[in-house]
Design a protein around this motif. Structure first.
Motif, mmCIF file in Angstrom:
data_model
loop_
_atom_site.group_PDB
_atom_site.id
_atom_site.type_symbol
_atom_site.label_atom_id
_atom_site.label_comp_id
_atom_site.label_asym_id
_atom_site.label_seq_id
_atom_site.Cartn_x
_atom_site.Cartn_y
_atom_site.Cartn_z
ATOM 1 N N UNK A 283 4.455 13.747 1.713
ATOM 2 C CA UNK A 283 4.911 12.661 2.570
ATOM 3 C C UNK A 283 4.440 11.373 1.940
ATOM 4 N N UNK A 284 5.328 10.465 1.769
ATOM 5 C CA UNK A 284 4.959 9.198 1.171
ATOM 6 C C UNK A 284 5.091 8.107 2.212
ATOM 7 N N UNK A 285 4.043 7.391 2.425
ATOM 8 C CA UNK A 285 4.104 6.277 3.369
ATOM 9 C C UNK A 285 3.824 5.012 2.602
ATOM 10 N N UNK A 286 4.586 4.019 2.902
ATOM 11 C CA UNK A 286 4.425 2.792 2.149
ATOM 12 C C UNK A 286 4.480 1.630 3.132
ATOM 13 N N UNK A 287 3.560 0.751 3.035
ATOM 14 C CA UNK A 287 3.717 -0.515 3.729
ATOM 15 C C UNK A 287 4.213 -1.452 2.660
ATOM 16 N N UNK A 288 5.485 -1.642 2.622
ATOM 17 C CA UNK A 288 6.030 -2.296 1.450
ATOM 18 C C UNK A 288 5.513 -3.712 1.309
ATOM 19 N N UNK A 289 5.407 -4.378 2.376
ATOM 20 C CA UNK A 289 4.975 -5.749 2.223
ATOM 21 C C UNK A 289 4.408 -6.177 3.545
ATOM 22 N N UNK A 290 3.199 -6.484 3.526
ATOM 23 C CA UNK A 290 2.558 -6.845 4.751
ATOM 24 C C UNK A 290 1.803 -8.121 4.490
ATOM 25 N N UNK A 291 1.872 -8.992 5.374
ATOM 26 C CA UNK A 291 1.136 -10.227 5.166
ATOM 27 C C UNK A 291 0.045 -10.281 6.185
ATOM 28 N N UNK A 292 -1.053 -10.732 5.773
ATOM 29 C CA UNK A 292 -2.050 -10.973 6.774
ATOM 30 C C UNK A 292 -2.329 -12.444 6.729
ATOM 31 N N UNK A 293 -2.452 -12.977 7.849
ATOM 32 C CA UNK A 293 -2.650 -14.411 7.884
ATOM 33 C C UNK A 293 -3.898 -14.702 8.652
ATOM 34 N N UNK B 234 0.844 -1.177 0.000
ATOM 35 C CA UNK B 234 0.000 0.000 0.000
ATOM 36 C C UNK B 234 0.884 1.233 0.000
ATOM 37 N N UNK B 235 0.608 2.135 -0.881
ATOM 38 C CA UNK B 235 1.405 3.362 -0.948
ATOM 39 C C UNK B 235 0.480 4.558 -0.841
ATOM 40 N N UNK B 236 0.865 5.512 -0.050
ATOM 41 C CA UNK B 236 0.096 6.751 0.028
ATOM 42 C C UNK B 236 1.018 7.939 -0.054
ATOM 43 N N UNK B 237 0.578 8.926 -0.747
ATOM 44 C CA UNK B 237 1.327 10.178 -0.776
ATOM 45 C C UNK B 237 0.382 11.294 -0.357
ATOM 46 N N UNK B 238 0.815 12.068 0.572
ATOM 47 C CA UNK B 238 0.009 13.186 1.040
ATOM 48 C C UNK B 238 0.670 14.495 0.660
ATOM 49 N N UNK B 239 -0.159 15.425 0.275
ATOM 50 C CA UNK B 239 0.381 16.760 0.057
ATOM 51 C C UNK B 239 -0.055 17.628 1.225
ATOM 52 N N UNK B 240 0.905 18.272 1.816
ATOM 53 C CA UNK B 240 0.568 19.169 2.913
ATOM 54 C C UNK B 240 0.177 20.498 2.312
ATOM 55 N N UNK B 241 -1.033 20.890 2.570
ATOM 56 C CA UNK B 241 -1.510 22.124 1.939
ATOM 57 C C UNK B 241 -0.817 23.324 2.551
ATOM 58 N N UNK B 242 -0.595 23.240 3.834
ATOM 59 C CA UNK B 242 0.023 24.370 4.505
ATOM 60 C C UNK B 242 1.475 24.040 4.816
ATOM 61 N N UNK B 243 2.332 24.675 4.092
ATOM 62 C CA UNK B 243 3.740 24.347 4.253
ATOM 63 C C UNK B 243 4.287 24.909 5.554
#
Lengths: 357, 1036
Positions: free
Chosen positions: B791-801, B733-742
């Motif tokens: 800001x980019x957050x990534x859960x590169x590899x997650x397993x759910x079992x 899962x990859x997410x990128x957020x843009x901060x509107x207020x720098x």
């Protein structure tokens, strides 16, 4: 703060059936989210609208990416891009090709052309089904039509094989293809009371009995066209109404058989010649493409409406048609028994199906 | 000429239409290896060409075999203009070079184009004939096996663990060469892909050589990374642990096999003289690198050479402790035997330059004691790498950091570092190098002559209760490297343990755990002024210690809030952006039975006079207490406190409640110097007036609890849960957020970042709600700051079992069933044990595709809804017996599976390939490792909007990467990738130009697994034989 990018990709493609249906129904992401919220997913899973939106967008995107494959279902099984368990694949395909009877009723028998596609917004307005969904359904009809149109062999089997559809759905598609190919008129006001399933049933009858493939499975011919030879032979049935003796004989045989068995005996007796003429004339005219198109409207006008006005019940109709068919076999001067059986078998079941009380 | 590579192009399918006029394609294929190219005939007018080519033969050095990939290009023949490329396939032939891995590569590969993505598939056959080269001075290292897995691979036995291997190669980045101005993006991307492929091949070969030199035959925990340093070049570096592995199915005894290669060469001689005196060495060797038992950044303001200057402010406090480094071997309680042993291992380890191990879990008896986390960071300024053949500067940087880590470990009284990893974060020309690991004391069992030590070890182990031994402090009690509260171990009551333990490794299997574990994350965002060059580097290195300190405090508080006392798998990531620094620490919290129960959190106001204010505080206090109580229940932490009181520990319990921010508990890594800074302030009182503090408390309390039925951790195994099913689902899962207020403040940023992570987690839970009960394992977020306000957050590899919760009842019931009619009996159970059924049902989806799965799921989930309450009560009732039965659970579960193990993949022509970041697949047995998967892809688009925007673009790219990994694994004959990791995912976009580019690097081990049930099904026979049969069965 705004989400620029939000992606979720599973090794095994994760799909929610409910969301898939919303996508198929042609909802926009926002509408789909609304529907889901109303459905109570949020309370169930303690999710926020934000989460729901992200999930819905993600799944819609997945479906969009899959759509290319769904249009060629055989590819779905051996493509490498999405790892989808076989049972899921079947579900995806089946639902993608599922349609609304209301929509198909509107386009049934019409040429699957760009012009018809343009009229889909009317269909959408009339049925309350989104234009997007109407388009998908129409494109499906057209796609299936294009593929099986030129194929030899049994129509239903061809559809099943190329689109991996379950039996019932394949039969429905066969009906749609058959109607589109023969351009049967279904839109007239008098036919409005008939549902798609009525027509589909009749189409099944016609496909199974009146096409070339129906008599001889070995013939490598198309299932989508009516058997020309048979249509030609139908002209011979005219003798039943042109020969005065034969007509009277036929009438008396039917009357004998029905006497006391029906409440509408008198009406039947009075109307016999008209009804018989109607049915035989339909048969005799089927060599003309134009008259083939009017087949259903003729059935309604020439047979169903007169019976209705005399308040026949379905049982009466059944009884009458049975004896009407069988009596002809006893007529010794009537030589066209096979053609008669083949013709009347279909006519009888079609009329019975179309005879709504 | 020691190798012959043979390739055959069989067919293609689903090719794109290249000729608009005919809607067809005239395809042919170029096969290239090194500088040799072969071509197939043109197969005219088809989208499914059947080339069925001859065998193309390449006669090459094995050195090239290791470095080069086989490059297959599919083209469209065009009579009048230049041939159009359809796409390429790069095949790494390394797996074919090891006798124990794959023997042939055969299968359908997606044809990949860096602009258009996957365009059809091609069927290829590749074989290698290798002639043995016994040349001592050879440059190749064929046959050395590589594993990404950070434990001893499942079907091997570690005979020797030789130690740390590292290598680094640098080159110019083709993207930044002058030629890039004139060539097409495609050509540039391909040059880059090819170069990185070559560099990783070379790197692997060089590491292989080092391993052979050390006498090993494998690299475990192989971690390869690259740093895209932009203008200054491209660095590919790798670390790993050299081992001698012995395949378990082999019958010969280990001793005969390894003794010859036992003597570690060169380095033995080099440092042999130091022996016990070794602790002095790192000190003298690096005077500018002060010995610190904790994380800190060393900053070098000058360009490539590092001049250690600033930031060495707090070392004073530590200098007195350096003496105890290894000397603290024998605690008072430790018998002479222990001391002797320790000396032995110590000697063994100190003969190594770096006693580091990239492993995170160990064979039983290997890990003796754990000290705590050690980490080091360093801020560097990048400059152009002038000579690719001399990567010395980068080497020196890492060398420096490793020295630091080594000395930190010494300060903790440990002679080794386990769970070691290295990482970088680059922004413009500033680069943060980080290394971290867990200081530990290891048994010499796998490092020295086994015969001598083995017997000692056995006796040694007898002395300790194994479940708690690793918690016992390795340092000298009287001379502790940092202030910590020591108590006697709550298990054996003989040795001292710290009150909190932080580690980077997985929870040892033998550890005694109370209750369940959970994922703990600390998130922090700090603004930073925009700056250039040295100024920027200084600013960053000034910020770093505070960042780390706050992360640590957060972790500690969150840990206490969950009433736990140890962290495993701790991973702190610091990323630098132009105007901010991000810190993200993830770990799995557990309650170790051996460690004392953590006190609560107490807050106090600064101005106690005000009544409303006091009320506010007491409210907060109440909230915190409630949360703690709730968490105790949630994680089923019921330590036997009462018993302890009765017995009475020799050391009086410290205060029952520890205060927030009071650092007495910081026994692990972050310590002394932070302590000092602390000491100046009043550490006892949490100043509630301070907005920071309020913010902290808020962030503590706003962490949403995981929804019912979910568990999460970032380690391989979820502590406290033992009943796994083999159903797993890996996702990215990859997410990128843009901060509107720098111009956000620190607090604002923090909140944004915190919400971002929380939301991502929530999304994951929601997505996977149909798999409940399930556990998210290996939840490792990666953060990056690709642009100013992104800001980019990534859960590169997650397993759910999916895991069935009520296994207690389940196996008992099922084993009572006769196996004659499994389906019906299962259905009969449905209404009673919904969770048990879920386990069966997941099984079913994989095993029998024909079953009407959809309706079944619906029913299942509805039952679960109805019976959740009931199930909860059942679970509560079963806790008491859990510990006694948990060991037994896998077996009956496996049996239940065998009831319906009519496995058939007949439905689809594509092999199902599982992917997981775990090193194993629960409920299955890995029977063969086929080789390492290490792939690098670039995707670029100039029609971003048309491809569905950034999300659509990345979504399809990730899906394509998965597809290519699966295809390669399937071609090797495998059915799963374990230890899968998406190490790099660099995303760049230019929406104005409608362009985007993304780079992804993935790695993992291709394996063949079989379900345990299938193994059981085969009658008992010698191990090797059973492995063979099952592997052949799997191949179909």
């Amino acid at each position: 703060m705004s989400v620029e990018l939000d992606v979720f990709v599973g090794n095994t493609t994760i799909m929610d059936k409910e969301v898939y249906q919303l996508w198929l129904n042609g909802y926009t992401v926002n509408d789909a989210v609304k529907v889901r919220i109303e459905g109570g997913v949020m309370e169930e899973c303690e999710a926020s609208a934000e989460v729901l939106l992200s999930d819905t967008m993600d799944q819609f995107r997945t479906f969009q990416m899959c759509e290319r494959l769904l249009q060629n279902p055989a590819k779905l099984a051996n493509q490498l891009l999405f790892q989808i368990p076989p049972d899921r694949q079947a579900m995806l395909i089946e639902r993608y090709y599922a349609f609304d009877d209301d929509v198909v009723r509107e386009v049934l028998g019409k040429k699957l052309s760009k012009g018809t596609k343009k009229d889909l917004d009317d269909v959408s307005a009339k049925t309350g089904i989104t234009l997007k969904s109407c388009r998908r359904q129409f494109d499906n009809f057209k796609r299936v039509f294009k593929v099986v149109e030129e194929l030899k062999g049994p129509l239903v089997e061809n559809i099943k094989q190329h689109f991996l559809l379950p039996d019932q759905l394949a039969r429905d598609y066969a009906a749609i293809v058959f109607f589109a190919n023969n351009r049967f008129e279904t839109g007239k006001k008098k036919l409005q009371y008939l549902t798609f399933q009525d027509f589909a049933f009749c189409a099944g009858q016609l496909i199974n009995n009146w096409t070339v493939g129906a008599v001889d499975n070995m013939v490598e011919d198309m299932d989508v066209d009516l058997d020309k030879e048979f249509l030609q032979d139908l002209k011979d049935l005219k003798i039943l109404i042109t020969d005065k003796d034969l007509l009277d004989q036929h009438k008396s045989l039917v009357c004998v058989a029905l006497r006391g068995k029906t409440k509408v005996f008198n009406e039947m007796e009075a109307n016999f010649k008209n009804l018989s003429r109607g049915l035989v004339n339909i048969a005799a005219k089927l060599t003309n493409t134009k008259d083939v198109r009017d087949f259903f409207i003729d059935l309604v006008e020439k047979f169903i409406e007169p019976c209705k006005s005399d308040k026949w019940t379905a049982t009466d109709v059944n009884l009458y048609l049975t004896h009407y068919t069988n009596s002809a076999h006893i007529l010794d001067t009537f030589k066209h028994q096979n053609v008669w059986t083949r013709y009347m078998g279909v006519i009888k079941s079609c009329i019975l199906r179309m005879y709504h009380e | 000429m020691p190798g012959k590579l043979k390739a055959k192009i069989v067919a293609g399918r689903h090719l794109p239409v290249m000729d608009r006029a005919s809607d067809l394609t005239d395809a042919f294929v170029e096969v290239k290896f090194g500088n040799t190219t072969f071509k197939t005939d043109v197969y005219p007018k088809s989208l499914n060409p059947q080339w069925n080519s001859e065998w193309f033969k390449f006669e090459v050095d094995d050195e090239d075999l290791q470095d080069e990939p086989l490059q297959i290009t599919v083209l469209d023949h065009d009579t009048y203009s230049a041939n159009d490329a359809i796409g390429k396939v790069y095949i790494d032939i390394d797996p074919l070079l090891s006798s124990e891995a794959a023997t042939v590569i055969s299968g359908w590969f997606p044809i990949y184009d860096t602009i258009h993505g996957i365009r059809g598939e091609i069927n290829v056959l590749v074989k290698v004939e290798l002639f043995n080269d016994l040349n001592r001075f050879r440059q190749s290292s064929c046959g050395v096996k590589f594993f990404c897995t950070t434990s001893i691979p499942r079907c091997y036995r570690a005979v020797m663990v030789h130690g740390f291997v590292e290598e680094l190669v640098v080159n110019e980045d083709p993207e930044y060469q002058w030629i890039d101005r004139i060539r097409t993006p495609r050509a540039s991307n391909e040059a880059r892909q090819r170069l990185i492929s070559l560099m990783s091949g070379e790197l692997q070969r060089k590491i292989g050589l080092k391993v052979l030199e050390m006498g090993g035959n494998a690299v475990v925990g192989y971690l390869q990374c690259f740093d895209l340093e932009g203008e200054s070049g491209l660095v590919v570096r790798a670390i790993g642990t050299a081992c001698t592995l012995d395949k378990l199915s082999n019958t010969y005894t280990p001793a005969t096999a390894i003794n010859p290669c036992n003597s570690s060469p060169s380095k033995d001689i080099k440092e042999a003289g130091f022996g016990e005196e070794a602790p002095g060495v790192p000190l003298s060797s690096g005077p500018p690198t002060p010995l610190r038992a904790q994380t800190f950044s060393s900053f070098s303001p000058s360009k490539s050479y590092s001049r250690q200057s600033s930031s060495s402010d707090t070392e004073l406090s530590l200098t007195p402790k350096t003496g105890m480094g290894s000397g603290g071997s024998a605690g008072k309680e430790a018998g002479p035997l222990k001391a002797l042993l320790r000396q032995q291992t110590q000697t063994a380890l100190e003969q190594r330059e770096f006693p580091f191990f990239t492993l995170t879990s160990f064979p039983p008896g290997f890990l003796l004691h754990v000290g705590g986390v050690v980490s080091a960071r360093s801020v560097k300024l990048l400059d152009r790498i002038h000579n690719p053949d001399e990567p010395e500067t980068r080497d020196a940087w890492w060398e420096e950091i490793r020295q630091e880590i080594k000395s930190h470990a010494k300060a903790l009284g440990c002679h080794a570092v386990v769970g070691y990893s290295e990482s970088t974060s680059i922004c413009e020309e500033v680069c943060i190098l980080s290394a971290s690991g867990t200081a530990a004391i290891l048994s010499s069992r796998f490092m020295q002559d086994i015969f001598i030590v083995l017997c000692l070890c056995v006796r040694f182990e007898d002395l300790m209760s194994p479940g708690c031994a690793f918690c016992h402090i390795p340092y000298d009690e009287l001379n502790m490297p940092f202030p910590a509260q020591l108590t006697y171990c709550h298990c054996c009551r003989r040795y001292k343990v710290p009150d909190v333990l932080f580690t980077t490794i997985d929870l040892p299997t033998e550890a005694n755990v109370t209750g369940k574990g959970c994922l703990i994350q600390a998130r922090l965002c700090r603004t930073k002024k925009k700056a250039q060059g040295e100024g920027n580097a200084t600013a960053i290195s000034n910020l770093l210690p505070f960042l780390e300190y706050e992360l640590h405090t957060q972790l500690m508080n969150k840990l206490k809030l969950r009433s736990m006392n140890a962290l495993f798998g701790l991973r702190i990531q610091i990323s630098v952006g132009e105007n901010m620094l991000l810190g993200l620490a993830s770990a799995t919290g557990v309650y170790l039975t051996a460690l004392p129960s953590p006190g609560g959190i107490q807050i106090a106001g600064k101005t106690p006079s005000d009544i409303t204010y006091e009320q506010h505080i007491s409210n907060m206090q109440k909230k915190i207490n409630d949360t703690i109580a709730k968490n105790k229940e949630l994680y089923e932490i019921n330590p036997p406190d009462l018993v302890e009181e009765v017995i009475g520990s020799p050391i009086p319990e410290p205060r029952q409640r520890s205060r927030l921010f009071r650092s007495h508990s910081e026994s692990s890594d972050e310590v002394s110097e932070l302590d000092l800074s602390h000491g100046k302030k009043d550490a006892f009182v949490l100043e509630i007036d301070d907005t920071d503090a309020v913010e902290d408390i808020h962030s503590l309390l706003t962490d949403a609890p995981t929804p019912p039925g979910f568990y999460s951790c970032n380690t391989e195994i979820m502590p406290g849960i033992y009943n796994w099913t083999s159903a797993l689902q890996m996702f990215t899962s990859v997410r990128v957020f843009r901060l509107s207020n720098v111009n956000l403040t620190n607090q604002g940023l923090n909140k944004v970042f915190n919400d971002l992570c929380e939301n991502l987690l929530k999304s994951l839970y929601f997505k996977l709600r149909s798999m409940v009960p399930c556990c998210l394992c290996h939840v490792n977020f990666t953060v990056a700051v690709p642009e100013d306000e992104l800001i980019q957050v990534r859960t590169p590899s997650t397993a759910s079992i999916t895991e069935n919760e009520d296994q207690l009842q389940f196996p008992l019931e099922l084993s009572a069933e006769s196996s004659s009619n499994p389906l019906n009996s299962a259905k009969g159970k449905l209404s009673l044990f919904p969770f048990a059924l879920l386990a069966l049902f997941t099984l079913k989806t994989q095993d029998t595709p024909s079953v009407d799965y959809s309706s079944f799921t619906d029913r299942c989930s509805s039952w679960i809804e109805q019976l959740r309450l009931k199930a909860h009560t059942i679970r509560c009732g079963s806790i008491k017996t859990m510990s006694s039965l948990e060991k037994a659970s896998p077996l009956p579960e496996g049996r239940s599976r065998s009831l319906r193990s009519n496995r058939s993949y007949a439905g689809s022509s594509v092999t199902v390939v599982k992917m997981t970041p775990l090193s194993f697949i629960p409920g299955t047995k890995i029977i063969k490792y086929l080789g390492i998967i290490n792939m690098f892809f670039i995707r670029e688009t100039t029609s971003l909007r048309e491809e569905g925007g950034v999300s659509g673009f990345l979504h399809s790219f990730i899906a394509e990467v998965f597809a290519m990994v699966r295809a390669h694994v399937a071609a090797l004959g495998g059915n799963a990738v374990v230890s899968y990791n998406m190490k790099e995912c660099v995303f760049m976009e230019n929406p104005n130009k409608n362009q985007a580019q993304c780079l992804i690097n993935v790695s993992g081990d291709a394996v063949i697994f079989v379900r345990e049930s299938e193994l059981e099904a085969t009658p008992p026979q010698p191990h090797s034989a059973s492995a063979q049969t099952s592997s052949s069965g799997e191949g179909t």
